[in-house]
Design a protein around this motif. Structure first.
Motif, PDB file in Angstrom:
ATOM      1  N   ARG A  13       0.836  -1.207   0.000  1.00  0.00           N
ATOM      2  CA  ARG A  13       0.000   0.000   0.000  1.00  0.00           C
ATOM      3  C   ARG A  13       0.872   1.259   0.000  1.00  0.00           C
ATOM      4  NH1 ARG A  13      -3.901  -3.029   3.158  1.00  0.00           N
ATOM      5  NH2 ARG A  13      -2.730  -2.619   5.059  1.00  0.00           N
ATOM      6  N   GLU A  14       1.988   1.212   0.741  1.00  0.00           N
ATOM      7  CA  GLU A  14       2.872   2.378   0.808  1.00  0.00           C
ATOM      8  C   GLU A  14       3.489   2.672  -0.555  1.00  0.00           C
ATOM      9  OE1 GLU A  14       6.047   4.174   4.031  1.00  0.00           O
ATOM     10  OE2 GLU A  14       5.912   2.000   3.784  1.00  0.00           O
ATOM     11  N   VAL A  15       3.868   1.623  -1.272  1.00  0.00           N
ATOM     12  CA  VAL A  15       4.436   1.798  -2.612  1.00  0.00           C
ATOM     13  C   VAL A  15       3.375   2.336  -3.569  1.00  0.00           C
ATOM     14  CG1 VAL A  15       5.384   0.585  -4.614  1.00  0.00           C
ATOM     15  CG2 VAL A  15       6.229   0.064  -2.308  1.00  0.00           C
ATOM     16  N   GLN A  16       2.151   1.780  -3.519  1.00  0.00           N
ATOM     17  CA  GLN A  16       1.079   2.246  -4.395  1.00  0.00           C
ATOM     18  C   GLN A  16       0.721   3.697  -4.111  1.00  0.00           C
ATOM     19  OE1 GLN A  16       0.045   0.512  -6.939  1.00  0.00           O
ATOM     20  NE2 GLN A  16       1.251  -1.272  -6.338  1.00  0.00           N
ATOM     21  N   LYS A  17       0.672   4.058  -2.832  1.00  0.00           N
ATOM     22  CA  LYS A  17       0.357   5.432  -2.457  1.00  0.00           C
ATOM     23  C   LYS A  17       1.441   6.382  -2.941  1.00  0.00           C
ATOM     24  CE  LYS A  17      -0.466   8.420   1.552  1.00  0.00           C
ATOM     25  NZ  LYS A  17      -0.548   8.480   3.042  1.00  0.00           N
ATOM     26  N   GLY A  18       2.707   5.980  -2.773  1.00  0.00           N
ATOM     27  CA  GLY A  18       3.813   6.817  -3.230  1.00  0.00           C
ATOM     28  C   GLY A  18       3.776   7.011  -4.730  1.00  0.00           C
ATOM     29  N   LYS A  19       3.438   5.959  -5.468  1.00  0.00           N
ATOM     30  CA  LYS A  19       3.369   6.057  -6.928  1.00  0.00           C
ATOM     31  C   LYS A  19       2.248   6.993  -7.360  1.00  0.00           C
ATOM     32  CE  LYS A  19       1.413   2.930  -9.359  1.00  0.00           C
ATOM     33  NZ  LYS A  19       0.979   1.682 -10.035  1.00  0.00           N
ATOM     34  N   GLN A  20       1.060   6.856  -6.759  1.00  0.00           N
ATOM     35  CA  GLN A  20      -0.064   7.711  -7.125  1.00  0.00           C
ATOM     36  C   GLN A  20       0.204   9.170  -6.788  1.00  0.00           C
ATOM     37  OE1 GLN A  20      -3.327   5.915  -5.035  1.00  0.00           O
ATOM     38  NE2 GLN A  20      -3.319   4.046  -6.292  1.00  0.00           N
ATOM     39  N   THR A  21       0.796   9.411  -5.613  1.00  0.00           N
ATOM     40  CA  THR A  21       1.124  10.781  -5.213  1.00  0.00           C
ATOM     41  C   THR A  21       2.130  11.407  -6.173  1.00  0.00           C
ATOM     42  OG1 THR A  21       0.745  10.232  -2.882  1.00  0.00           O
ATOM     43  CG2 THR A  21       2.018  12.216  -3.341  1.00  0.00           C
ATOM     44  N   LEU A  22       3.106  10.606  -6.574  1.00  0.00           N
ATOM     45  CA  LEU A  22       4.139  11.112  -7.477  1.00  0.00           C
ATOM     46  C   LEU A  22       3.574  11.382  -8.862  1.00  0.00           C
ATOM     47  CD1 LEU A  22       7.011  11.911  -7.902  1.00  0.00           C
ATOM     48  CD2 LEU A  22       7.626   9.520  -8.200  1.00  0.00           C
ATOM     49  N   PHE A  23       2.654  10.540  -9.346  1.00  0.00           N
ATOM     50  CA  PHE A  23       2.008  10.784 -10.633  1.00  0.00           C
ATOM     51  C   PHE A  23       1.286  12.134 -10.612  1.00  0.00           C
ATOM     52  CE2 PHE A  23       1.888   6.122 -11.966  1.00  0.00           C
ATOM     53  CZ  PHE A  23       2.713   6.336 -13.053  1.00  0.00           C
TER      54      PHE A  23
END
Length: 294
Positions: free
Chosen positions: A276-286
């Motif tokens: 979840r932390e990786v997915q959240k970081g990816k979405q935030t960065l996008f």
């Protein structure tokens, strides 16, 4: 360099002199150089099991780094710490820089490991020899993948040796998604479970260290980075997040997840938090890159 800390590195000195065929004066130049001495002292005094890399530069001589030196296509010496019986020992190995790592990984994955894992081939070996050789090759492959990832600025999530051993004993018992079939999920091997739990702890630390890297830290430290450097930072961050995501979705990561889930381990929820932390970081960065029109 602090003489009290020179003792543990005596073996490194001998190893480097022999490996690079150096004159002893070249190593003394390394120890007296201010930057190299700081790196060596930091490696000796640190409680972290962070490796030391020693390599030879044509223009500046022997250099020491705490991360894999970029752009090096020749031999690199890797010094890592291992705790055995409450004592810290140094493990020394030679690693080929540049394309040599890709060749090593490819040969190990596509030729050596499949050959040793094949039941028909394994039966022709003396008892235990094939399994031992497979374990050594898996460790070499993992070390090469760690180095290659560091060279590319990525975070590598190592898999437990126990999973590779488990796979070699249970060839052909996987479903179409690459996960262990339900009949294999009854975990009776406590060592296997503990290895998977320890791996999740390591993954959590690696991912946490990465996602908490802050670009503003460079500004606060007075480094005055250029706008192009900020763009490179965010693009590199996105590539690493995608790299982490692909690793968490790999068949071996799914096997770790299956073992933890079957054992109802608390580390199963930690593994889900990592994803979840990786997915959240990816979405935030996008979103950030879209706003900045990068």
């Amino acid at each position: 360099m602090d003489q009290n800390q020179n003792g543990p590195l005596q073996s490194v000195r001998i190893f480097a002199l022999n490996s690079f065929r150096l004159d002893p004066d070249r190593w003394r130049d390394l120890e007296t150089d201010e930057i190299n001495a700081e790196v060596l002292n930091g490696f000796c005094s640190s409680q972290e099991q962070r490796p030391l890399f020693v390599h030879l530069q044509p223009d500046s001589g022997v250099r020491a780094d705490l991360s894999f030196p970029p752009g090096v296509h020749t031999k690199v010496l890797c010094v890592s710490k291992t705790v055995r019986d409450s004592r810290t020992e140094l493990d020394l190995e030679e690693i080929e820089g540049g394309g040599g790592l890709s060749v090593l990984i490819g040969l190990t994955e596509e030729v050596a490991c499949p050959l040793l894992s094949n039941c028909a081939s394994r039966n022709r070996w003396a008892g235990g020899v094939a399994q031992e050789a497979l374990t050594v090759l898996e460790r070499k492959r993992r070390a090469a993948m760690v180095m290659k990832a560091q060279m590319e600025g990525h975070t590598f999530l190592p898999h437990p040796d126990a999973v590779s051993s488990h796979n070699s004993r249970h060839d052909g018992h996987h479903d179409n998604r690459g996960t262990v079939a339900h009949t294999e999920l009854k975990v009776s091997d406590v060592a296997l479970l503990h290895a998977c739990e320890g791996t999740v702890v390591e993954w959590a630390e690696l991912v946490s260290d990465f996602v908490h890297q802050d670009w503003s830290r460079q500004v606060l430290d007075g480094l005055k980075p250029l706008p192009a450097e900020e763009i490179d930072f965010w693009q590199s961050r996105l590539k690493n997040l995608l790299f982490l995501q692909s690793q968490l979705k790999s068949s071996k990561a799914q096997q770790v997840a299956s073992i933890l889930r079957a054992a109802d381990s608390i580390y199963w929820s930690i593994l889900k938090d990592i994803d979840r932390e990786v997915q959240k970081g990816k979405q935030t960065l996008f979103l950030h890159l879209r706003e900045e029109h990068v």
